[in-house]
Design a protein around this motif. Structure first.
Motif, PDB file in Angstrom:
ATOM      1  N   GLU A   1     -15.824   4.625  -0.920  1.00  0.00           N
ATOM      2  CA  GLU A   1     -14.359   4.566  -0.927  1.00  0.00           C
ATOM      3  C   GLU A   1     -13.761   5.939  -1.239  1.00  0.00           C
ATOM      4  OE1 GLU A   1     -11.651   2.718  -4.182  1.00  0.00           O
ATOM      5  OE2 GLU A   1     -12.151   1.093  -2.778  1.00  0.00           O
TER       6      GLU A   1
ATOM      7  N   PHE B   1      -3.657   6.472  -2.175  1.00  0.00           N
ATOM      8  CA  PHE B   1      -3.351   5.095  -2.551  1.00  0.00           C
ATOM      9  C   PHE B   1      -1.980   4.960  -3.198  1.00  0.00           C
ATOM     10  CE2 PHE B   1      -8.206   4.677  -3.055  1.00  0.00           C
ATOM     11  CZ  PHE B   1      -8.356   4.540  -1.700  1.00  0.00           C
TER      12      PHE B   1
ATOM     13  N   ARG C   1       2.733   4.148  -0.980  1.00  0.00           N
ATOM     14  CA  ARG C   1       3.303   2.913  -1.516  1.00  0.00           C
ATOM     15  C   ARG C   1       4.785   2.720  -1.235  1.00  0.00           C
ATOM     16  NH1 ARG C   1       0.640   2.313  -7.426  1.00  0.00           N
ATOM     17  NH2 ARG C   1       1.959   0.473  -7.434  1.00  0.00           N
TER      18      ARG C   1
ATOM     19  N   ASP D   1       0.464  -5.597  -0.402  1.00  0.00           N
ATOM     20  CA  ASP D   1      -0.809  -4.891  -0.625  1.00  0.00           C
ATOM     21  C   ASP D   1      -0.618  -3.380  -0.552  1.00  0.00           C
ATOM     22  OD1 ASP D   1      -2.151  -7.328  -0.875  1.00  0.00           O
ATOM     23  OD2 ASP D   1      -2.521  -7.437   1.282  1.00  0.00           O
TER      24      ASP D   1
ATOM     25  N   ASP E   1       1.222  -2.300  -3.667  1.00  0.00           N
ATOM     26  CA  ASP E   1       0.277  -2.306  -4.800  1.00  0.00           C
ATOM     27  C   ASP E   1      -0.756  -1.184  -4.691  1.00  0.00           C
ATOM     28  OD1 ASP E   1       1.576  -4.506  -5.827  1.00  0.00           O
ATOM     29  OD2 ASP E   1       0.100  -5.966  -5.119  1.00  0.00           O
TER      30      ASP E   1
ATOM     31  N   LYS F   1      -3.457  -1.074  -2.713  1.00  0.00           N
ATOM     32  CA  LYS F   1      -4.821  -1.619  -2.635  1.00  0.00           C
ATOM     33  C   LYS F   1      -5.683  -0.746  -1.736  1.00  0.00           C
ATOM     34  CE  LYS F   1      -4.071  -6.372  -3.842  1.00  0.00           C
ATOM     35  NZ  LYS F   1      -3.937  -7.735  -3.350  1.00  0.00           N
TER      36      LYS F   1
ATOM     37  N   SER G   1      -8.628  -0.926  -0.159  1.00  0.00           N
ATOM     38  CA  SER G   1      -9.207  -1.411   1.097  1.00  0.00           C
ATOM     39  C   SER G   1      -8.139  -1.568   2.175  1.00  0.00           C
ATOM     40  CB  SER G   1      -9.942  -2.735   0.880  1.00  0.00           C
ATOM     41  OG  SER G   1      -9.046  -3.724   0.415  1.00  0.00           O
ATOM     42  N   ILE G   2      -6.934  -1.976   1.777  1.00  0.00           N
ATOM     43  CA  ILE G   2      -5.843  -2.167   2.730  1.00  0.00           C
ATOM     44  C   ILE G   2      -5.339  -0.816   3.235  1.00  0.00           C
ATOM     45  CG2 ILE G   2      -3.508  -3.082   3.051  1.00  0.00           C
ATOM     46  CD1 ILE G   2      -5.765  -5.239   2.687  1.00  0.00           C
TER      47      ILE G   2
END
Length: 123
Positions: free
Chosen positions: A17, A45, A49, A102, A105, A107, A109-110
């Motif tokens: 990741e 990440f 957002r 998602d 947040d 996330k 993986s998203i």
């Protein structure tokens, strides 16, 4: 080689990741450097957002201007992400399990899946 118990597997996935995060951040920043004025993503990440960097990226990739909500509230973030996802759907890009909450947040993986989808379509 290490036996693949749950802890080792978790460590490998975290490492993978982080590699994807770094690679995708570099790719996005290479695209955003072409923007006028240029901008950048520091943390993949968290920086996607609010939807504004996502719209910036789609503008650079498509050559089209995107309408966006000004301000930093929940409504504006949600609206900007919806604008970006709607644009991708209109381009007939399949967004599997990618939902606004998602992204808000952050996330991993998203976000990684969304960026990968954008890379595959536009590159």
């Amino acid at each position: 080689s290490l036996p693949l118990d749950i802890d080792n597997m978790h460590m490998l996935l975290q490492e993978q990741e982080q590699i994807q995060k770094r690679t995708f951040t570099n790719w996005i920043n290479a695209q955003l450097s072409k923007r006028k004025p240029p901008c950048a993503v520091l943390d993949l990440f968290s920086d996607l957002r609010d939807g504004s960097r996502l719209l910036d990226l789609l503008e650079v990739m498509s050559g089209q201007r995107m309408s966006r909500e000004k301000g930093r509230g929940f409504f504006q973030e949600r609206s900007n992400i919806e604008t970006a996802l709607s644009f991708l759907r209109r381009k007939s890009i399949k967004l599997v399990n990618i939902h606004i909450p998602d992204i808000i947040d952050g996330k991993p993986s998203i976000i990684l899946g969304l960026v990968w989808t954008i890379i595959l379509h536009f590159h």
